[in-house]
Design a protein around this motif. Structure first.
Motif, PDB file in Angstrom:
ATOM      1  N   ALA A   1       0.827  -1.207   0.000  1.00  0.00           N
ATOM      2  CA  ALA A   1       0.000   0.000   0.000  1.00  0.00           C
ATOM      3  C   ALA A   1       0.860   1.256   0.000  1.00  0.00           C
ATOM      4  O   ALA A   1       0.529   2.250  -0.671  1.00  0.00           O
ATOM      5  N   ARG A   2       1.959   1.234   0.740  1.00  0.00           N
ATOM      6  CA  ARG A   2       2.823   2.417   0.789  1.00  0.00           C
ATOM      7  C   ARG A   2       3.424   2.712  -0.580  1.00  0.00           C
ATOM      8  O   ARG A   2       3.473   3.872  -1.008  1.00  0.00           O
ATOM      9  N   GLU A   3       3.865   1.690  -1.270  1.00  0.00           N
ATOM     10  CA  GLU A   3       4.437   1.902  -2.600  1.00  0.00           C
ATOM     11  C   GLU A   3       3.373   2.328  -3.606  1.00  0.00           C
ATOM     12  O   GLU A   3       3.640   3.140  -4.501  1.00  0.00           O
ATOM     13  N   PHE A   4       2.171   1.793  -3.462  1.00  0.00           N
ATOM     14  CA  PHE A   4       1.096   2.201  -4.362  1.00  0.00           C
ATOM     15  C   PHE A   4       0.716   3.659  -4.130  1.00  0.00           C
ATOM     16  O   PHE A   4       0.376   4.383  -5.069  1.00  0.00           O
ATOM     17  N   GLY A   5       0.781   4.110  -2.873  1.00  0.00           N
ATOM     18  CA  GLY A   5       0.543   5.521  -2.598  1.00  0.00           C
ATOM     19  C   GLY A   5       1.609   6.399  -3.221  1.00  0.00           C
ATOM     20  O   GLY A   5       1.304   7.422  -3.849  1.00  0.00           O
ATOM     21  N   ALA A   6       2.863   6.007  -3.059  1.00  0.00           N
ATOM     22  CA  ALA A   6       3.965   6.781  -3.624  1.00  0.00           C
ATOM     23  C   ALA A   6       3.871   6.867  -5.141  1.00  0.00           C
ATOM     24  O   ALA A   6       4.298   7.862  -5.746  1.00  0.00           O
ATOM     25  N   GLY A   7       3.304   5.829  -5.763  1.00  0.00           N
ATOM     26  CA  GLY A   7       3.164   5.822  -7.212  1.00  0.00           C
ATOM     27  C   GLY A   7       1.805   6.278  -7.697  1.00  0.00           C
ATOM     28  O   GLY A   7       1.548   6.244  -8.907  1.00  0.00           O
ATOM     29  N   THR A   8       0.941   6.737  -6.788  1.00  0.00           N
ATOM     30  CA  THR A   8      -0.452   7.088  -7.111  1.00  0.00           C
ATOM     31  C   THR A   8      -1.071   6.046  -8.045  1.00  0.00           C
ATOM     32  O   THR A   8      -1.633   6.361  -9.085  1.00  0.00           O
ATOM     33  N   VAL A   9      -0.954   4.789  -7.631  1.00  0.00           N
ATOM     34  CA  VAL A   9      -1.359   3.662  -8.469  1.00  0.00           C
ATOM     35  C   VAL A   9      -2.882   3.533  -8.503  1.00  0.00           C
ATOM     36  O   VAL A   9      -3.528   3.526  -7.455  1.00  0.00           O
ATOM     37  N   PRO A  10      -3.468   3.427  -9.688  1.00  0.00           N
ATOM     38  CA  PRO A  10      -4.914   3.267  -9.797  1.00  0.00           C
ATOM     39  C   PRO A  10      -5.341   1.808  -9.672  1.00  0.00           C
ATOM     40  O   PRO A  10      -4.511   0.910  -9.625  1.00  0.00           O
ATOM     41  N   GLY A  11      -6.647   1.601  -9.646  1.00  0.00           N
ATOM     42  CA  GLY A  11      -7.191   0.254  -9.663  1.00  0.00           C
ATOM     43  C   GLY A  11      -7.774  -0.189  -8.333  1.00  0.00           C
ATOM     44  O   GLY A  11      -7.497   0.410  -7.289  1.00  0.00           O
TER      45      GLY A  11
ATOM     46  N   SER B   1      -1.096   3.596   5.291  1.00  0.00           N
ATOM     47  CA  SER B   1       0.146   3.258   4.589  1.00  0.00           C
ATOM     48  C   SER B   1       0.206   3.923   3.223  1.00  0.00           C
ATOM     49  O   SER B   1       1.264   4.419   2.803  1.00  0.00           O
ATOM     50  N   ASP B   2      -0.905   3.952   2.518  1.00  0.00           N
ATOM     51  CA  ASP B   2      -0.978   4.666   1.243  1.00  0.00           C
ATOM     52  C   ASP B   2      -0.664   6.143   1.454  1.00  0.00           C
ATOM     53  O   ASP B   2       0.123   6.754   0.715  1.00  0.00           O
ATOM     54  N   LEU B   3      -1.238   6.728   2.496  1.00  0.00           N
ATOM     55  CA  LEU B   3      -1.027   8.152   2.771  1.00  0.00           C
ATOM     56  C   LEU B   3       0.427   8.468   3.113  1.00  0.00           C
ATOM     57  O   LEU B   3       0.959   9.500   2.679  1.00  0.00           O
ATOM     58  N   VAL B   4       1.080   7.613   3.892  1.00  0.00           N
ATOM     59  CA  VAL B   4       2.482   7.916   4.201  1.00  0.00           C
ATOM     60  C   VAL B   4       3.358   7.720   2.966  1.00  0.00           C
ATOM     61  O   VAL B   4       4.385   8.397   2.820  1.00  0.00           O
ATOM     62  N   GLY B   5       2.945   6.828   2.065  1.00  0.00           N
ATOM     63  CA  GLY B   5       3.660   6.722   0.795  1.00  0.00           C
ATOM     64  C   GLY B   5       3.540   8.001  -0.015  1.00  0.00           C
ATOM     65  O   GLY B   5       4.524   8.491  -0.599  1.00  0.00           O
ATOM     66  N   ILE B   6       2.335   8.558  -0.056  1.00  0.00           N
ATOM     67  CA  ILE B   6       2.119   9.848  -0.717  1.00  0.00           C
ATOM     68  C   ILE B   6       2.978  10.930  -0.070  1.00  0.00           C
ATOM     69  O   ILE B   6       3.650  11.715  -0.754  1.00  0.00           O
ATOM     70  N   ALA B   7       2.943  10.981   1.261  1.00  0.00           N
ATOM     71  CA  ALA B   7       3.653  12.034   1.983  1.00  0.00           C
ATOM     72  C   ALA B   7       5.153  11.982   1.734  1.00  0.00           C
ATOM     73  O   ALA B   7       5.795  13.012   1.481  1.00  0.00           O
ATOM     74  N   ARG B   8       5.731  10.787   1.820  1.00  0.00           N
ATOM     75  CA  ARG B   8       7.181  10.661   1.631  1.00  0.00           C
ATOM     76  C   ARG B   8       7.571  11.025   0.201  1.00  0.00           C
ATOM     77  O   ARG B   8       8.580  11.710  -0.021  1.00  0.00           O
ATOM     78  N   LYS B   9       6.796  10.586  -0.767  1.00  0.00           N
ATOM     79  CA  LYS B   9       7.104  10.916  -2.159  1.00  0.00           C
ATOM     80  C   LYS B   9       6.971  12.418  -2.398  1.00  0.00           C
ATOM     81  O   LYS B   9       7.807  13.028  -3.091  1.00  0.00           O
TER      82      LYS B   9
END
Length: 369
Positions: A77-87, A229-237
């Motif tokens: 989830a963290r990596e998908f957030g960092a990549g703004t992954v759809p689906g 986890s998605d949100l912290v991926g977004i934040a770090r990226k």
């Protein structure tokens, strides 16, 4: 005690990053943004999610999954957030988790292999929109196995093969194309998802036999942790890209990143994101080991992650200067995804209220004993 990801979890993290870098980066996300008629599910990406086992992460091995834990799913989830992954990865994984937790052996054998392989796309409706993450806020009502209610802003319901719906007496499986089900699609500012309103009018539902308020709460907490986890991926990226840009953006003959006011704000943001990352990681670990504070940890993670991502994406736009406000730059991908996820499965204020209640209840219970 020092906690860190295992070698296997770091390898999983690296594999996801490598795939997204090589196969599904910002250019592919932008294609999706600029094609509003798309169903929001790139075929090659969805196939990869199934082939790599990223949909099977929580599915038991006896049901053709890989039987890992929420911590492993949170790495994804963290990596998908960092990549703004759809689906519909999140909805499909949560549907599988609902069936794993509450389904009979027969229901698990029938449904989980398809979810693990990516053959079944799923959507979930577990809460009334905007409500606190509590089982009493289930969005549907059930009577004699038939479901009624309006399910707002359900992700990818129009593309789903299966719906998991929470009612006042448990969790139900619903055919999204069956009788009594009407789906209306809506435009979303965050085009890395597709949102639908599902209206149930006496729709047949198959109850998950072991569902209960306790199981629904466990599912809501798992959802909150994955969204955190998605949100912290977004934040770090957002922070990483901002720092890199401000090293090269020059004003008054100097990189703007050298200015003390900007350095101090970005340093404070790094600390806030680091705390949020640790909170999300611990919450997933606490769920896997059934720690006594697992519910508290889930709410702490969601509250911290929502706040950190909100601040980071706003700073990303501000510190990119004029270009940060344009459609042509990628900053808005992160900002819009953050705004959508901030309220998912309870917003920061609702989770802070829950933190207070859990802390007070724990204190009173300890004092009484």
């Amino acid at each position: 005690m020092q906690f860190q990801l295992t070698d296997e979890q770091r390898a999983l993290q690296s594999a996801v990053r490598s795939y997204l870098r090589d196969k599904f980066g910002p250019a592919q996300v932008r294609e999706l943004y600029e094609n509003p008629d798309s169903d929001g599910i790139p075929a090659s990406l969805w196939s990869a999610l199934g082939e790599q086992g990223w949909l099977a992460v929580l599915v038991p091995e006896e049901n053709d999954g890989i039987g890992l834990g929420l911590l492993d799913a949170s790495v994804l989830a963290r990596e998908f957030g960092a990549g703004t992954v759809p689906g519909p990865w999140l909805g499909t994984v949560l549907a599988g988790e609902a069936i794993r937790l509450a389904g009979s052996k027969e229901q698990q054998a029938e449904r989980l292999p398809g979810i693990a392989a990516g053959e079944t796309k799923a959507a979930v409706a577990l809460l009334k929109q905007g409500s606190s993450p509590d089982p009493v806020n289930a969005p549907a009502t059930a009577s004699g196995g038939s479901l009624s209610g309006r399910l707002d802003l359900v992700e990818y319901a129009s593309a789903a093969d299966l719906l998991v719906v929470a009612a006042q007496d448990g969790l139900y499986l619903v055919d999204p194309r069956g009788a009594g089900v009407t789906i209306a699609s809506h435009d979303s500012r965050d085009r890395t998802t597709r949102l639908d309103t599902v209206t149930l009018d006496g729709a047949p539902g198959e109850k998950l036999e072991a569902s209960s308020p306790e199981v629904l709460q466990q599912l809501l907490d798992a959802a909150a942790v994955l969204v955190a986890s998605d949100l912290v991926g977004i934040a770090r990226k957002a922070l990483t890209d901002t720092v890199e840009y401000d090293k090269t953006r020059v004003q008054f003959g100097k990189p703007v990143g050298s200015f003390q006011a900007i350095k101090h704000e970005l340093a404070d943001l790094h600390i806030a994101i680091t705390f949020a990352e640790h909170a999300a990681t611990y919450a997933a670990y606490a769920a896997d080991v059934d720690a006594p504070d697992r519910a508290l940890a889930a709410s702490i993670a969601k509250a911290k992650a929502a706040d950190a991502a909100d601040t980071a994406t706003a700073a990303m736009i501000q510190f990119h200067g004029g270009i940060g406000y344009t459609w042509e730059h990628d900053t808005h991908f992160y900002f819009k995804r953050c705004k959508r996820l901030q309220g998912a499965y309870g917003d920061a204020a609702q989770h802070r209220e829950r933190i207070a209640k859990l802390a007070i209840d724990g204190f009173v219970g300890a004092a009484a004993s």
